[in-house]
Design a protein around this motif. Sequence first.
Motif, PDB file in Angstrom:
ATOM      1  N   ARG A  83       4.382   8.024   7.947  1.00  0.00           N
ATOM      2  CA  ARG A  83       3.339   7.557   8.866  1.00  0.00           C
ATOM      3  C   ARG A  83       2.286   8.634   9.091  1.00  0.00           C
ATOM      4  O   ARG A  83       1.089   8.335   9.171  1.00  0.00           O
ATOM      5  CB  ARG A  83       3.972   7.146  10.203  1.00  0.00           C
ATOM      6  CG  ARG A  83       4.754   5.850  10.158  1.00  0.00           C
ATOM      7  CD  ARG A  83       5.262   5.464  11.525  1.00  0.00           C
ATOM      8  NE  ARG A  83       6.163   6.468  12.068  1.00  0.00           N
ATOM      9  CZ  ARG A  83       6.612   6.466  13.329  1.00  0.00           C
ATOM     10  NH1 ARG A  83       6.197   5.533  14.167  1.00  0.00           N
ATOM     11  NH2 ARG A  83       7.450   7.408  13.739  1.00  0.00           N
TER      12      ARG A  83
ATOM     13  N   HIS B 248       2.340  -0.959   8.812  1.00  0.00           N
ATOM     14  CA  HIS B 248       3.597  -1.464   8.268  1.00  0.00           C
ATOM     15  C   HIS B 248       4.729  -0.452   8.422  1.00  0.00           C
ATOM     16  O   HIS B 248       5.877  -0.829   8.696  1.00  0.00           O
ATOM     17  CB  HIS B 248       3.421  -1.856   6.796  1.00  0.00           C
ATOM     18  CG  HIS B 248       2.725  -3.160   6.612  1.00  0.00           C
ATOM     19  ND1 HIS B 248       1.439  -3.268   6.124  1.00  0.00           N
ATOM     20  CD2 HIS B 248       3.127  -4.432   6.862  1.00  0.00           C
ATOM     21  CE1 HIS B 248       1.088  -4.534   6.074  1.00  0.00           C
ATOM     22  NE2 HIS B 248       2.087  -5.263   6.518  1.00  0.00           N
ATOM     23  N   TYR B 249       4.429   0.820   8.266  1.00  0.00           N
ATOM     24  CA  TYR B 249       5.475   1.822   8.454  1.00  0.00           C
ATOM     25  C   TYR B 249       5.882   1.934   9.925  1.00  0.00           C
ATOM     26  O   TYR B 249       7.040   2.238  10.224  1.00  0.00           O
ATOM     27  CB  TYR B 249       5.041   3.178   7.895  1.00  0.00           C
ATOM     28  CG  TYR B 249       5.408   3.333   6.447  1.00  0.00           C
ATOM     29  CD1 TYR B 249       6.721   3.623   6.062  1.00  0.00           C
ATOM     30  CD2 TYR B 249       4.462   3.163   5.440  1.00  0.00           C
ATOM     31  CE1 TYR B 249       7.079   3.737   4.729  1.00  0.00           C
ATOM     32  CE2 TYR B 249       4.815   3.278   4.089  1.00  0.00           C
ATOM     33  CZ  TYR B 249       6.116   3.568   3.754  1.00  0.00           C
ATOM     34  OH  TYR B 249       6.472   3.667   2.428  1.00  0.00           O
TER      35      TYR B 249
ATOM     36  N   SER C 200       6.028  -0.672  11.791  1.00  0.00           N
ATOM     37  CA  SER C 200       6.901  -1.846  11.927  1.00  0.00           C
ATOM     38  C   SER C 200       8.290  -1.559  11.381  1.00  0.00           C
ATOM     39  O   SER C 200       9.299  -1.982  11.953  1.00  0.00           O
ATOM     40  CB  SER C 200       6.296  -3.046  11.179  1.00  0.00           C
ATOM     41  OG  SER C 200       5.037  -3.393  11.708  1.00  0.00           O
ATOM     42  N   ILE C 201       8.344  -0.825  10.260  1.00  0.00           N
ATOM     43  CA  ILE C 201       9.646  -0.454   9.687  1.00  0.00           C
ATOM     44  C   ILE C 201      10.407   0.450  10.656  1.00  0.00           C
ATOM     45  O   ILE C 201      11.612   0.276  10.888  1.00  0.00           O
ATOM     46  CB  ILE C 201       9.461   0.254   8.331  1.00  0.00           C
ATOM     47  CG1 ILE C 201       8.984  -0.746   7.278  1.00  0.00           C
ATOM     48  CG2 ILE C 201      10.766   0.912   7.885  1.00  0.00           C
ATOM     49  CD1 ILE C 201       8.661  -0.127   5.934  1.00  0.00           C
TER      50      ILE C 201
ATOM     51  N   ILE D 275       8.762  -6.290   4.944  1.00  0.00           N
ATOM     52  CA  ILE D 275       7.594  -5.555   5.446  1.00  0.00           C
ATOM     53  C   ILE D 275       6.916  -4.816   4.297  1.00  0.00           C
ATOM     54  O   ILE D 275       5.684  -4.786   4.197  1.00  0.00           O
ATOM     55  CB  ILE D 275       8.011  -4.577   6.559  1.00  0.00           C
ATOM     56  CG1 ILE D 275       8.508  -5.343   7.778  1.00  0.00           C
ATOM     57  CG2 ILE D 275       6.836  -3.681   6.946  1.00  0.00           C
ATOM     58  CD1 ILE D 275       9.075  -4.464   8.875  1.00  0.00           C
ATOM     59  N   ARG D 276       7.707  -4.220   3.426  1.00  0.00           N
ATOM     60  CA  ARG D 276       7.134  -3.514   2.269  1.00  0.00           C
ATOM     61  C   ARG D 276       6.355  -4.473   1.384  1.00  0.00           C
ATOM     62  O   ARG D 276       5.263  -4.147   0.898  1.00  0.00           O
ATOM     63  CB  ARG D 276       8.236  -2.825   1.468  1.00  0.00           C
ATOM     64  CG  ARG D 276       8.850  -1.614   2.146  1.00  0.00           C
ATOM     65  CD  ARG D 276       9.687  -0.822   1.164  1.00  0.00           C
ATOM     66  NE  ARG D 276      10.389   0.289   1.787  1.00  0.00           N
ATOM     67  CZ  ARG D 276       9.839   1.471   2.060  1.00  0.00           C
ATOM     68  NH1 ARG D 276       8.566   1.690   1.775  1.00  0.00           N
ATOM     69  NH2 ARG D 276      10.558   2.432   2.610  1.00  0.00           N
TER      70      ARG D 276
ATOM     71  N   ILE E 168      -3.558   0.093   6.909  1.00  0.00           N
ATOM     72  CA  ILE E 168      -2.631  -1.035   6.733  1.00  0.00           C
ATOM     73  C   ILE E 168      -1.210  -0.519   6.518  1.00  0.00           C
ATOM     74  O   ILE E 168      -0.245  -1.009   7.116  1.00  0.00           O
ATOM     75  CB  ILE E 168      -3.061  -1.911   5.547  1.00  0.00           C
ATOM     76  CG1 ILE E 168      -4.363  -2.647   5.868  1.00  0.00           C
ATOM     77  CG2 ILE E 168      -1.961  -2.923   5.178  1.00  0.00           C
ATOM     78  CD1 ILE E 168      -4.967  -3.392   4.682  1.00  0.00           C
ATOM     79  N   SER E 169      -1.081   0.476   5.659  1.00  0.00           N
ATOM     80  CA  SER E 169       0.231   1.054   5.378  1.00  0.00           C
ATOM     81  C   SER E 169       0.820   1.706   6.631  1.00  0.00           C
ATOM     82  O   SER E 169       2.035   1.604   6.886  1.00  0.00           O
ATOM     83  CB  SER E 169       0.106   2.087   4.256  1.00  0.00           C
ATOM     84  OG  SER E 169       1.373   2.441   3.755  1.00  0.00           O
TER      85      SER E 169
ATOM     86  N   ALA F 148       4.909  -7.250   2.228  1.00  0.00           N
ATOM     87  CA  ALA F 148       3.667  -7.610   2.922  1.00  0.00           C
ATOM     88  C   ALA F 148       2.631  -6.500   2.760  1.00  0.00           C
ATOM     89  O   ALA F 148       1.447  -6.760   2.519  1.00  0.00           O
ATOM     90  CB  ALA F 148       3.950  -7.873   4.398  1.00  0.00           C
ATOM     91  N   ASP F 149       3.095  -5.263   2.876  1.00  0.00           N
ATOM     92  CA  ASP F 149       2.203  -4.108   2.726  1.00  0.00           C
ATOM     93  C   ASP F 149       1.622  -4.054   1.316  1.00  0.00           C
ATOM     94  O   ASP F 149       0.399  -3.944   1.137  1.00  0.00           O
ATOM     95  CB  ASP F 149       2.990  -2.829   3.023  1.00  0.00           C
ATOM     96  CG  ASP F 149       2.171  -1.570   2.784  1.00  0.00           C
ATOM     97  OD1 ASP F 149       1.067  -1.475   3.339  1.00  0.00           O
ATOM     98  OD2 ASP F 149       2.634  -0.689   2.043  1.00  0.00           O
TER      99      ASP F 149
END
Length: 217
Positions: A3, A41-42, A44-45, A67-68, A37-38, A70-71
Amino acid sequence: MVRSAVGGAAVFCTVAALRCNRYDVFKNALGATINAISFVHYCSIEALRTTNTDGSHEHSSSDVISIRLADWSMTLPLLVLEIHLFMNSSIEDIVIGSALSFAMVFFGAWGCTLFSELSAENEEKTNSSGDHSKLFLLALAWAYFVCTLFNFYCQFPLCNTAHEVIVLAFTAPWFLYGVVFMAYDRIDADTKNVCFNTLDVYSKAILAMTLAVYTLE
């Protein structure tokens, strides 16, 4: 760590977009968008992870891979567009590259989804039909990956050597995503996450900052 890398890259590219000439603003804005964006998503992970009393972590592999996917579905087409803009490709080549990247995402995500579902539902038995299906889908994704590289290669006569080296150095390793998924049910979750995290940092954060530095020279 991941992140911090993608978040830092997003900030760096945003600053570069404000300082570069007007022709390179959109290139750096794309780099910032991809890493932002990444970063989301990270986050969210990380939110899926729960801390046990012994300090260890547990999380659902299927949720993480969703999630990956989607990313990657959002960032890969943008990455291809970013590289085409860096190479000053024609509109026709950009359209072709975008179509190839969407096909690669579609078949790759479909195959990856089968991988995770079959691994979760058939831990102790082998589904040969499912294995053939997922291998076929990933083979299609790899075929579109090769076509994407060839599409980049066709632009090389219009580029200088530095452009060629940068493009090949950052796009050729993309096939390693497929390699990790080919071994999806043969390696543990921590190893898979380390592999994907490393590839994401290299393919998104380091690429974006490299292109940003190049536009500021």
